[in-house]
Write a protein that holds these residues in place. Structure first.
Motif, PDB file in Angstrom:
ATOM      1  N   VAL A 162      -0.844  -4.537   1.332  1.00 37.80           N
ATOM      2  CA  VAL A 162       0.255  -3.609   1.291  1.00 37.80           C
ATOM      3  C   VAL A 162       1.454  -4.056   0.692  1.00 37.80           C
ATOM      4  CG1 VAL A 162       1.825  -2.462   3.241  1.00 37.80           C
ATOM      5  CG2 VAL A 162      -0.441  -3.032   3.554  1.00 37.80           C
ATOM      6  N   SER A 163       1.890  -3.146  -0.492  1.00 38.07           N
ATOM      7  CA  SER A 163       2.898  -3.609  -1.217  1.00 38.07           C
ATOM      8  C   SER A 163       4.214  -3.974  -0.524  1.00 38.07           C
ATOM      9  CB  SER A 163       3.365  -2.492  -2.138  1.00 38.07           C
ATOM     10  OG  SER A 163       4.601  -2.765  -2.901  1.00 38.07           O
ATOM     11  N   ARG A 164       5.140  -5.162  -0.893  1.00 41.18           N
ATOM     12  CA  ARG A 164       6.362  -5.441  -0.237  1.00 41.18           C
ATOM     13  C   ARG A 164       7.401  -4.460  -0.732  1.00 41.18           C
ATOM     14  NH1 ARG A 164       7.396 -10.032   2.004  1.00 41.18           N
ATOM     15  NH2 ARG A 164       5.876 -11.815   1.615  1.00 41.18           N
ATOM     16  N   SER A 165       7.214  -3.490  -1.777  1.00 37.80           N
ATOM     17  CA  SER A 165       8.318  -2.873  -2.038  1.00 37.80           C
ATOM     18  C   SER A 165       7.934  -1.411  -2.252  1.00 37.80           C
ATOM     19  CB  SER A 165       8.782  -3.093  -3.686  1.00 37.80           C
ATOM     20  OG  SER A 165       9.067  -4.424  -3.645  1.00 37.80           O
ATOM     21  N   HIS A 166       6.641  -0.926  -2.246  1.00 32.08           N
ATOM     22  CA  HIS A 166       6.150   0.419  -2.270  1.00 32.08           C
ATOM     23  C   HIS A 166       5.173   0.478  -1.212  1.00 32.08           C
ATOM     24  CE1 HIS A 166       8.504   0.263  -6.235  1.00 32.08           C
ATOM     25  NE2 HIS A 166       7.568  -0.942  -6.299  1.00 32.08           N
ATOM     26  N   ARG A 167       5.386   1.397  -0.406  1.00 31.92           N
ATOM     27  CA  ARG A 167       4.130   1.927   0.560  1.00 31.92           C
ATOM     28  C   ARG A 167       4.047   3.512   0.786  1.00 31.92           C
ATOM     29  NH1 ARG A 167       2.920  -1.294   6.208  1.00 31.92           N
ATOM     30  NH2 ARG A 167       1.326   0.368   7.199  1.00 31.92           N
ATOM     31  N   TYR A 181      -9.075  -3.068  10.261  1.00 33.69           N
ATOM     32  CA  TYR A 181      -8.555  -3.739   8.985  1.00 33.69           C
ATOM     33  C   TYR A 181      -7.518  -4.910   9.489  1.00 33.69           C
ATOM     34  CZ  TYR A 181      -4.341  -0.968   8.977  1.00 33.69           C
ATOM     35  OH  TYR A 181      -2.872  -0.528   9.488  1.00 33.69           O
ATOM     36  N   GLU A 182      -7.250  -5.828   8.246  1.00 29.03           N
ATOM     37  CA  GLU A 182      -6.466  -6.643   8.308  1.00 29.03           C
ATOM     38  C   GLU A 182      -5.412  -6.510   7.523  1.00 29.03           C
ATOM     39  OE1 GLU A 182      -6.082 -11.561   7.773  1.00 29.03           O
ATOM     40  OE2 GLU A 182      -7.920 -10.793   8.397  1.00 29.03           O
ATOM     41  N   PRO A 183      -4.048  -6.429   7.821  1.00 22.32           N
ATOM     42  CA  PRO A 183      -2.966  -5.995   6.591  1.00 22.32           C
ATOM     43  C   PRO A 183      -2.571  -7.446   6.082  1.00 22.32           C
ATOM     44  CG  PRO A 183      -2.266  -5.822   8.983  1.00 22.32           C
ATOM     45  CD  PRO A 183      -3.564  -6.053   9.270  1.00 22.32           C
ATOM     46  N   VAL A 184      -2.515  -7.366   4.781  1.00 26.71           N
ATOM     47  CA  VAL A 184      -2.150  -8.591   3.911  1.00 26.71           C
ATOM     48  C   VAL A 184      -0.704  -7.928   3.040  1.00 26.71           C
ATOM     49  CG1 VAL A 184      -2.369 -10.075   2.339  1.00 26.71           C
ATOM     50  CG2 VAL A 184      -4.107  -9.685   4.087  1.00 26.71           C
ATOM     51  N   THR A 185       0.410  -8.530   3.237  1.00 26.09           N
ATOM     52  CA  THR A 185       1.582  -7.886   2.378  1.00 26.09           C
ATOM     53  C   THR A 185       1.707  -9.008   1.441  1.00 26.09           C
ATOM     54  OG1 THR A 185       2.833  -7.560   4.762  1.00 26.09           O
ATOM     55  CG2 THR A 185       3.884  -7.613   2.637  1.00 26.09           C
ATOM     56  N   MET A 186       2.012  -8.273   0.243  1.00 26.77           N
ATOM     57  CA  MET A 186       1.987  -8.992  -1.274  1.00 26.77           C
ATOM     58  C   MET A 186       2.723  -8.352  -2.041  1.00 26.77           C
ATOM     59  SD  MET A 186       0.538 -12.003  -2.286  1.00 26.77           S
ATOM     60  CE  MET A 186      -0.888 -12.246  -0.917  1.00 26.77           C
TER      61      MET A 186
END
Length: 265
Positions: A162-167, A181-186
């Motif tokens: 999941v985008s840090r700046s754009h979702r 699912y397992e969310p990963v912020t990057m």
């Protein structure tokens, strides 16, 4: 030009040199300008751009360049390019401004609309991801030896980036369709790189991006066995029209899994 390990290493050196130029600015109180599209611009973007432009010109003087911070090149000229360098001298400027360490230097070689070589460098992490077709994909941190990387085929509980700046609500709808699912912020092109390393599985991007945002990461991910496709399942094509904007896309590691099934009910 021939895709060789020497060429790949030379581009890695250029990316690292450009990245090192950004660090004194990153650790200072720098000024931030706003571009016409309301995106931020710093002295670091410009310093990296100038270095990469000069270094690539020395390396391959006859190969044109398309850079986010360079002069706009009309498609009437670009359409005649058989190959060109595609550069984002500082991807993740918002990450840079927010000082969360997740910005990158991106350099790709595009040939016949395909990213055939890519280098992504994260200066604060001092980590390179690079790849070129049959040469394979690699990750290198600091002075450690490069290690070959490949995507994961684990899809039972996908690790979703999941985008840090754009979702946005469209991505939320995709996530709601996934049973688990397992969310990963990057941030920045690191998302493509962690999929290429096998540390994440899926990244839906349902918002605007430009070709220089994806070219280098796309090349690395392809070399590692993954893919980026539009929502119809077609690989992204570069320098294929007047606009340099990408369609909405998904990036993934396991090419046997039906990731597009999560895009609609």
């Amino acid at each position: 030009m021939e895709l060789t390990r020497d060429l790949l290493d030379a581009v890695c050196d250029i990316a690292v040199e450009a990245g090192q130029l950004t660090l004194p600015i990153y650790y200072s109180d720098f000024d931030v300008e706003t571009k016409d599209d309301d995106s931020p611009l710093t002295q670091a973007d410009l310093a990296a751009h100038r270095h990469i432009q000069a270094a690539l010109t020395r390396l391959t003087p006859d190969t044109p360049q398309l850079s986010e911070e360079g002069a706009e090149t009309p498609y009437a000229e670009r359409r005649g390019w058989a190959e060109h360098w595609l550069v984002d001298p500082l991807d993740g400027t918002r990450e840079f401004v927010n000082k969360n360490d997740q910005f990158t230097i991106n350099i790709a070689l595009i040939r016949d609309h395909v990213p055939v070589l890519g280098v992504v460098y994260a200066p604060v992490l001092d980590t390179l991801w690079f790849g070129a077709g049959a040469l394979g994909a690699f990750c290198q941190t600091g002075d450690d030896a490069p290690r070959r990387i490949a995507v994961s085929t684990r899809a039972d509980t996908p690790r979703v980036l999941v985008s840090r700046s754009h979702r946005g609500s469209e991505v939320d709808a995709v996530l709601a369709r996934m049973p688990d699912y397992e969310p990963v912020t990057m941030g920045s092109s690191l998302k493509f790189c962690v999929i290429a390393e096998g540390r994440a599985d899926f990244y839906p991007r349902l918002g605007p991006t430009s070709e220089w945002d994806t070219g280098a990461g796309d090349a690395v991910l392809r070399a590692a066995g993954g893919a980026i496709t539009d929502l119809h399942g077609h690989a992204l094509a570069y320098n294929d029209g007047d606009s340099i904007l990408n369609p909405h896309f998904i990036a993934f590691g396991d090419t046997e899994h039906d990731w597009r099934a999560y895009l609609s009910d």
